[in-house]
Design a protein around this motif. Structure first.
Motif, PDB file in Angstrom:
ATOM      1  N   LEU A  46      12.438 -38.660  51.066  1.00  0.00           N
ATOM      2  CA  LEU A  46      11.548 -38.318  52.184  1.00  0.00           C
ATOM      3  C   LEU A  46      10.251 -39.116  52.083  1.00  0.00           C
ATOM      4  O   LEU A  46       9.715 -39.572  53.095  1.00  0.00           O
ATOM      5  CB  LEU A  46      11.235 -36.808  52.179  1.00  0.00           C
ATOM      6  N   ASP A  47       9.774 -39.312  50.845  1.00  0.00           N
ATOM      7  CA  ASP A  47       8.576 -40.144  50.640  1.00  0.00           C
ATOM      8  C   ASP A  47       8.813 -41.550  51.181  1.00  0.00           C
ATOM      9  O   ASP A  47       7.948 -42.148  51.819  1.00  0.00           O
ATOM     10  CB  ASP A  47       8.237 -40.254  49.137  1.00  0.00           C
ATOM     11  N   LYS A  48      10.012 -42.064  50.896  1.00  0.00           N
ATOM     12  CA  LYS A  48      10.358 -43.433  51.330  1.00  0.00           C
ATOM     13  C   LYS A  48      10.306 -43.554  52.843  1.00  0.00           C
ATOM     14  O   LYS A  48       9.766 -44.513  53.386  1.00  0.00           O
ATOM     15  CB  LYS A  48      11.769 -43.796  50.844  1.00  0.00           C
ATOM     16  N   LEU A  49      10.875 -42.553  53.510  1.00  0.00           N
ATOM     17  CA  LEU A  49      10.879 -42.579  54.975  1.00  0.00           C
ATOM     18  C   LEU A  49       9.440 -42.581  55.503  1.00  0.00           C
ATOM     19  O   LEU A  49       9.094 -43.338  56.415  1.00  0.00           O
ATOM     20  CB  LEU A  49      11.640 -41.361  55.526  1.00  0.00           C
ATOM     21  N   GLU A  50       8.620 -41.749  54.896  1.00  0.00           N
ATOM     22  CA  GLU A  50       7.231 -41.658  55.334  1.00  0.00           C
ATOM     23  C   GLU A  50       6.543 -43.021  55.201  1.00  0.00           C
ATOM     24  O   GLU A  50       5.866 -43.490  56.123  1.00  0.00           O
ATOM     25  CB  GLU A  50       6.499 -40.598  54.495  1.00  0.00           C
ATOM     26  N   ASN A  51       6.754 -43.679  54.053  1.00  0.00           N
ATOM     27  CA  ASN A  51       6.121 -44.984  53.823  1.00  0.00           C
ATOM     28  C   ASN A  51       6.630 -46.044  54.799  1.00  0.00           C
ATOM     29  O   ASN A  51       5.868 -46.873  55.279  1.00  0.00           O
ATOM     30  CB  ASN A  51       6.363 -45.439  52.382  1.00  0.00           C
ATOM     31  N   LEU A  52       7.914 -45.922  55.096  1.00  0.00           N
ATOM     32  CA  LEU A  52       8.547 -46.888  55.989  1.00  0.00           C
ATOM     33  C   LEU A  52       7.977 -46.800  57.405  1.00  0.00           C
ATOM     34  O   LEU A  52       7.794 -47.813  58.092  1.00  0.00           O
ATOM     35  CB  LEU A  52      10.053 -46.574  56.012  1.00  0.00           C
ATOM     36  N   LEU A  53       7.710 -45.556  57.843  1.00  0.00           N
ATOM     37  CA  LEU A  53       7.282 -45.359  59.229  1.00  0.00           C
ATOM     38  C   LEU A  53       5.762 -45.361  59.387  1.00  0.00           C
ATOM     39  O   LEU A  53       5.251 -45.387  60.504  1.00  0.00           O
ATOM     40  CB  LEU A  53       7.868 -44.059  59.786  1.00  0.00           C
ATOM     41  N   LYS A  54       5.068 -45.352  58.271  1.00  0.00           N
ATOM     42  CA  LYS A  54       3.602 -45.297  58.313  1.00  0.00           C
ATOM     43  C   LYS A  54       3.002 -46.407  59.182  1.00  0.00           C
ATOM     44  O   LYS A  54       2.117 -46.143  60.011  1.00  0.00           O
ATOM     45  CB  LYS A  54       3.040 -45.363  56.886  1.00  0.00           C
ATOM     46  N   PRO A  55       3.474 -47.643  59.054  1.00  0.00           N
ATOM     47  CA  PRO A  55       2.861 -48.738  59.841  1.00  0.00           C
ATOM     48  C   PRO A  55       2.934 -48.518  61.357  1.00  0.00           C
ATOM     49  O   PRO A  55       2.104 -49.057  62.092  1.00  0.00           O
ATOM     50  CB  PRO A  55       3.700 -49.957  59.447  1.00  0.00           C
ATOM     51  N   PHE A  56       3.874 -47.719  61.806  1.00  0.00           N
ATOM     52  CA  PHE A  56       4.019 -47.505  63.260  1.00  0.00           C
ATOM     53  C   PHE A  56       3.096 -46.400  63.768  1.00  0.00           C
ATOM     54  O   PHE A  56       2.965 -46.211  64.965  1.00  0.00           O
ATOM     55  CB  PHE A  56       5.480 -47.156  63.601  1.00  0.00           C
ATOM     56  N   GLY A  57       2.487 -45.661  62.864  1.00  0.00           N
ATOM     57  CA  GLY A  57       1.564 -44.594  63.264  1.00  0.00           C
ATOM     58  C   GLY A  57       2.242 -43.233  63.300  1.00  0.00           C
ATOM     59  O   GLY A  57       2.849 -42.853  64.308  1.00  0.00           O
ATOM     60  N   ILE A  58       2.132 -42.519  62.185  1.00  0.00           N
ATOM     61  CA  ILE A  58       2.709 -41.169  62.139  1.00  0.00           C
ATOM     62  C   ILE A  58       1.737 -40.212  62.827  1.00  0.00           C
ATOM     63  O   ILE A  58       0.545 -40.174  62.514  1.00  0.00           O
ATOM     64  CB  ILE A  58       2.968 -40.724  60.671  1.00  0.00           C
ATOM     65  N   ILE A  59       2.225 -39.454  63.800  1.00  0.00           N
ATOM     66  CA  ILE A  59       1.371 -38.517  64.546  1.00  0.00           C
ATOM     67  C   ILE A  59       1.294 -37.182  63.816  1.00  0.00           C
ATOM     68  O   ILE A  59       0.230 -36.583  63.698  1.00  0.00           O
ATOM     69  CB  ILE A  59       1.912 -38.303  65.980  1.00  0.00           C
ATOM     70  N   GLU A  60       2.419 -36.750  63.287  1.00  0.00           N
ATOM     71  CA  GLU A  60       2.460 -35.467  62.597  1.00  0.00           C
ATOM     72  C   GLU A  60       3.660 -35.454  61.658  1.00  0.00           C
ATOM     73  O   GLU A  60       4.702 -36.019  62.003  1.00  0.00           O
ATOM     74  CB  GLU A  60       2.603 -34.335  63.627  1.00  0.00           C
ATOM     75  N   MET A  61       3.479 -34.840  60.513  1.00  0.00           N
ATOM     76  CA  MET A  61       4.617 -34.720  59.610  1.00  0.00           C
ATOM     77  C   MET A  61       4.570 -33.350  58.930  1.00  0.00           C
ATOM     78  O   MET A  61       3.510 -32.885  58.533  1.00  0.00           O
ATOM     79  CB  MET A  61       4.582 -35.808  58.537  1.00  0.00           C
ATOM     80  N   ILE A  62       5.689 -32.708  58.820  1.00  0.00           N
ATOM     81  CA  ILE A  62       5.770 -31.407  58.144  1.00  0.00           C
ATOM     82  C   ILE A  62       6.929 -31.459  57.168  1.00  0.00           C
ATOM     83  O   ILE A  62       8.019 -31.930  57.503  1.00  0.00           O
ATOM     84  CB  ILE A  62       6.038 -30.247  59.137  1.00  0.00           C
ATOM     85  N   ARG A  63       6.677 -30.952  55.962  1.00  0.00           N
ATOM     86  CA  ARG A  63       7.768 -30.861  54.996  1.00  0.00           C
ATOM     87  C   ARG A  63       7.957 -29.400  54.615  1.00  0.00           C
ATOM     88  O   ARG A  63       7.014 -28.637  54.527  1.00  0.00           O
ATOM     89  CB  ARG A  63       7.458 -31.726  53.775  1.00  0.00           C
ATOM     90  N   GLY A  64       9.157 -29.019  54.393  1.00  0.00           N
ATOM     91  CA  GLY A  64       9.494 -27.597  54.220  1.00  0.00           C
ATOM     92  C   GLY A  64       9.349 -27.065  52.814  1.00  0.00           C
ATOM     93  O   GLY A  64       9.545 -25.869  52.583  1.00  0.00           O
ATOM     94  N   GLY A  65       8.986 -27.936  51.878  1.00  0.00           N
ATOM     95  CA  GLY A  65       8.905 -27.479  50.489  1.00  0.00           C
ATOM     96  C   GLY A  65      10.237 -27.688  49.808  1.00  0.00           C
ATOM     97  O   GLY A  65      11.300 -27.601  50.428  1.00  0.00           O
ATOM     98  N   ARG A  66      10.159 -27.951  48.518  1.00  0.00           N
ATOM     99  CA  ARG A  66      11.376 -28.304  47.789  1.00  0.00           C
ATOM    100  C   ARG A  66      12.156 -27.054  47.392  1.00  0.00           C
ATOM    101  O   ARG A  66      11.592 -26.089  46.938  1.00  0.00           O
ATOM    102  CB  ARG A  66      10.995 -29.106  46.546  1.00  0.00           C
ATOM    103  N   ILE A  67      13.449 -27.100  47.581  1.00  0.00           N
ATOM    104  CA  ILE A  67      14.299 -26.041  47.052  1.00  0.00           C
ATOM    105  C   ILE A  67      15.260 -26.675  46.049  1.00  0.00           C
ATOM    106  O   ILE A  67      15.557 -27.867  46.154  1.00  0.00           O
ATOM    107  CB  ILE A  67      15.071 -25.266  48.150  1.00  0.00           C
ATOM    108  N   ALA A  68      15.685 -25.912  45.088  1.00  0.00           N
ATOM    109  CA  ALA A  68      16.491 -26.499  44.018  1.00  0.00           C
ATOM    110  C   ALA A  68      17.499 -25.498  43.502  1.00  0.00           C
ATOM    111  O   ALA A  68      17.262 -24.296  43.539  1.00  0.00           O
ATOM    112  CB  ALA A  68      15.580 -26.961  42.885  1.00  0.00           C
ATOM    113  N   ILE A  69      18.588 -26.021  43.001  1.00  0.00           N
ATOM    114  CA  ILE A  69      19.620 -25.160  42.437  1.00  0.00           C
ATOM    115  C   ILE A  69      20.216 -25.852  41.221  1.00  0.00           C
ATOM    116  O   ILE A  69      20.301 -27.081  41.181  1.00  0.00           O
ATOM    117  CB  ILE A  69      20.691 -24.850  43.530  1.00  0.00           C
ATOM    118  N   GLN A  70      20.545 -25.074  40.218  1.00  0.00           N
ATOM    119  CA  GLN A  70      21.111 -25.635  39.001  1.00  0.00           C
ATOM    120  C   GLN A  70      22.567 -26.041  39.257  1.00  0.00           C
ATOM    121  O   GLN A  70      23.296 -25.321  39.945  1.00  0.00           O
ATOM    122  CB  GLN A  70      21.059 -24.604  37.901  1.00  0.00           C
TER     123      GLN A  70
END
Lengths: 570, 157
Positions: free
Chosen positions: B130-154
């Protein structure tokens, strides 16, 4: 056939009766008023405090003296916020307390209604757990759960907030059952493997110390502790909250260690090769800088609260369990072993002779608190309960009073709440109408909650109060002398205002005064004769006195300041 | 300091989130990510808390003291599957539209709404993707971004 419907308020009172609560402390107000109506017909004794903080400390005093649940009831808003100090105090000293507060009506919650406070939010960090009731049917169940949480495991305060409309809601009584709380299962029985490891360390120790505290008293483990210490000849030090857990005067008892502990107790830990810590939490007032604390010792740490273990000091043997079971287990595992501690005990007894607690009471000079305390103890009953405020007088009492039984020493240890003494003494006397309850207080502390003297008079609670009047916030003054070049900023009160004798008389108590050495015995004799109302003795003492020994905050327990001359070491 | 993932099973009761959050913040610890949601068991929720700590032992013990906390497991990053959801709104115009959509879809994002001057993407995956996507699209001008928080399972039983 369906049962008759009861209001939420009636359910509150009926639940308290169901739990065999005989005495509660409180003060009415708008949101809690529905609950006060059925209380009028109840056999439960309600003691009307003059301030909610006082009612909270009364419930704490009741609980500390009996080892049972103390109950306090208050209204919404300021009633609840005034309870925050006693709740936090009870949390720090692990006192079982149930607080019931009224709340504004459900539909008004969050609207800044008159006398609204977000009680559950405000007391979240001041309680072991708290509840907001949203349906009157839950009242009996939640109150029973609240008592269970308050009195088991590591005891503590639980608050139940009840909106006014819920108090007026009519429902049926549903018999409460102690259901399983999935997230609350205190470990009482220690792991036998850990007990074995601990016993192995004890057998090998040459300089063991039993470092014990309030946990022994909560667990009612004093007899087991006595057996462990005396059978295997292990010296004992008792923390401020643990005074009375092991009898002073016993040759193995070296009393209180720490900031104002005696030299031998503090030093015994520093020289020890094994600390057997039970029901203690390595408080900073005991350890000073933990880096320098008991550097030569291995540590066995037993506590009912797993979060205490390893918090300050990583033990070699961690034991989670109730003190009574832990000690019983240790006695079993040690059976037949012969600890070679005679030299160690002799060394400590020699130290005790070389570094005694001392004071000089001049014939014509100002009264010294330690002298007055020792005279009072000679005249008072063996099972008298001593209730202290916070500061110099508290430390002198802990040092100079001989505590031989548990639950005879009530004080605010963790939070250090000035004003605790008088209301807590009222609570203790409400539990034990026939015992001597001695509220030994400082003048600064007394002025914080002295309106409760009226509660004592009007409720016929004949506590005996001694106000050590040095006209100052004595401990603050002591620190200003040592650390702030005698700049007594905002620590001076005055010896003369109020007139304590007149104040006592105006509040329906007897007022007496002692100034000279020759007054002490006769004034105390008179005080102890009065049993039909409270009595207050003003004892004028020397403001220049300082409490020693002393280990400054953050210092090393290897450097104990024994007297004023020793301050040059700093 | 290393990242720690705590998986906390709680009773689904009012105030439980506030109790957990305040227990952590009282000790001065920062929460990097926190996600709460229901589990397969009635009346139980799971919180996934990501924090940076030398040692989580004391925090775990303090959290365990909360009456509504049932169980705490510290997840071993080696044996953990993590996931996070992201919604991202980025500016586009006639010239950039194709390239933005192409970049996003190659990263694994799905376009969920495209207007004349904006596009909204949704993506689920590991946080670093998700970080990668954000960096990739940053140059085009991100208007808003929301992340849901990490969930994890063993991954192991």
């Amino acid at each position: 056939m369906s049962e008759e419907k009861l209001s939420g308020a009636e359910l509150v009172v009926r639940s308290l009766e169901y739990m065999n609560i005989s005495t509660i402390f409180g003060l009415p107000g708008g949101a809690i008023l529905p609950a006060y109506d059925p209380l009028y017909d109840s056999p439960i004794r309600h003691i009307l405090a003059r301030h909610e903080q006082g009612s909270g400390h009364m419930a704490e005093g009741y609980a500390q003296a009996t080892g049972e649940l103390g109950v306090v009831i208050a209204t919404s808003g300021p009633g609840a916020t005034n309870l925050i100090t006693p709740l936090t105090n009870a949390l720090m000293d692990s006192t079982p307390l149930l607080a019931i507060t009224g709340q504004v009506a459900s539909e008004a919650i969050g609207n800044d209604a008159f006398q609204e406070a977000y009680t559950v939010g405000l007391t979240m960090a001041a309680t072991k757990h708290n509840y907001l009731i949203t349906n009157a049917e839950e009242i009996p169940q939640i109150l029973l759960e609240a008592r269970h949480i308050a009195t088991t495991g590591r005891p503590g305060p639980v608050l139940v907030d009840i909106p006014k409309d819920i108090l007026n809601q009519k429902v049926e009584w549903i018999e409460p059952k102690l259901v399983d709380l999935p997230g609350y299962k205190p470990t009482l029985e220690p792991n036998p493997k850990m007990i074995n490891q601990a016993a192995d360390l004890i057998k090998k120790a040459e300089k063991p110390i039993l470092y014990v505290g309030g946990g022994i008293i909560h667990s009612k483990a004093n007899e087991e502790l006595f057996e462990l210490a005396t059978k295997f000849q292990i010296p004992v030090v008792t923390t401020l909250m643990g005074r009375g857990a092991f009898p002073d005067g016993n040759e193995l008892c070296f009393e209180m260690p720490g900031m104002h502990g005696n030299y031998t107790a503090t030093t015994s830990i520093q020289k020890s090769d094994l600390l057997i810590a039970i029901g203690v939490r390595f408080d900073d007032r005991v350890t000073a800088n933990p880096k320098f604390f008991a550097q030569n010792a291995k540590v066995i740490h037993a506590d009912i609260d797993p979060a205490e273990i390893g918090k300050i000091r990583e033990p070699e043997v961690p034991i989670v369990g109730d003190a009574k079971s832990v000690i019983t287990g240790l006695i079993e595992r040690l059976e037949g072993s012969d600890l070679k501690t005679t030299d160690w005990i002799n060394e400590l007894n020699q130290m005790k002779k070389d570094y005694p607690l001392s004071y000089i009471q001049e014939e014509k000079g100002p009264l010294k608190v330690p002298f007055v305390l020792e005279e009072l103890q000679k005249l008072s009953d063996e099972d008298a309960i001593v209730v202290s405020g916070v500061g110099q007088h508290q430390m002198w009492i802990s040092q100079h009073w001989n505590f031989t039984q548990p639950n005879t020493w009530l004080n605010s240890g963790g939070l250090g709440t000035m004003g605790y003494s008088l209301p807590a003494a009222i609570g203790a006397q409400a539990a034990y109408p026939d015992r001597q309850i001695l509220a030994l207080d400082g003048d600064g502390c007394f002025q914080m909650t002295c309106q409760e003297l009226i509660t004592a008079s009007t409720e016929n609670i004949p506590i005996k109060i001694v106000v050590f009047n040095n006209g100052n916030h004595g401990m603050v003054r002591q620190w200003q002398k040592i650390f702030y070049k005698n700049r007594f900023s905002a620590s001076e009160l005055t010896h003369h205002t109020p007139d304590y004798v007149a104040l006592a008389e105006s509040m329906g108590a007897t007022g007496l005064r002692m100034i000279e050495k020759s007054d002490v015995k006769k004034v105390f004799e008179k005080m102890l004769e009065i049993n039909d109302k409270p009595v207050l003795v003003e004892c004028i003492v020397d403001p220049e006195d300082m409490v020693f020994p002393m280990v400054p905050a953050g210092g090393s327990n290897d450097v104990v300041i024994l007297n004023e001359d020793d301050l040059k070491k700093l | 300091m290393s990242e720690r993932i705590l998986s906390v099973l709680v009773e689904d009761k009012p105030g439980v989130l506030a109790r957990v959050a305040s227990t952590i913040s009282r000790r001065g610890f920062n929460i990097n990510s926190l996600a709460v949601g229901p589990t397969n068991i009635q009346g139980r929720s799971k919180m996934t808390i990501v924090t940076e700590l030398e040692s989580v032992e004391q925090v775990k013990k303090q959290l365990n003291k909360l009456i509504n906390v049932i169980k705490i497991v510290e997840l071993d990053p080696e044996n953990t599957i993590e996931s996070e959801v992201l919604l991202l709104k980025v500016s586009i115009n006639k010239d950039t539209q194709t390239s933005v959509i192409e970049k996003a879809s190659l990263s694994g994002a799905k376009s969920v709404d495209v207007g004349s001057d904006y596009a909204v993407f949704e993506m689920t995956g590991a946080s670093k993707d998700l970080d990668k996507l954000e960096n990739l699209l940053k140059p085009f001008g991100i208007i808003e971004m929301i992340r849901g928080g990490r969930i994890a399972i063993q991954t192991k039983l």
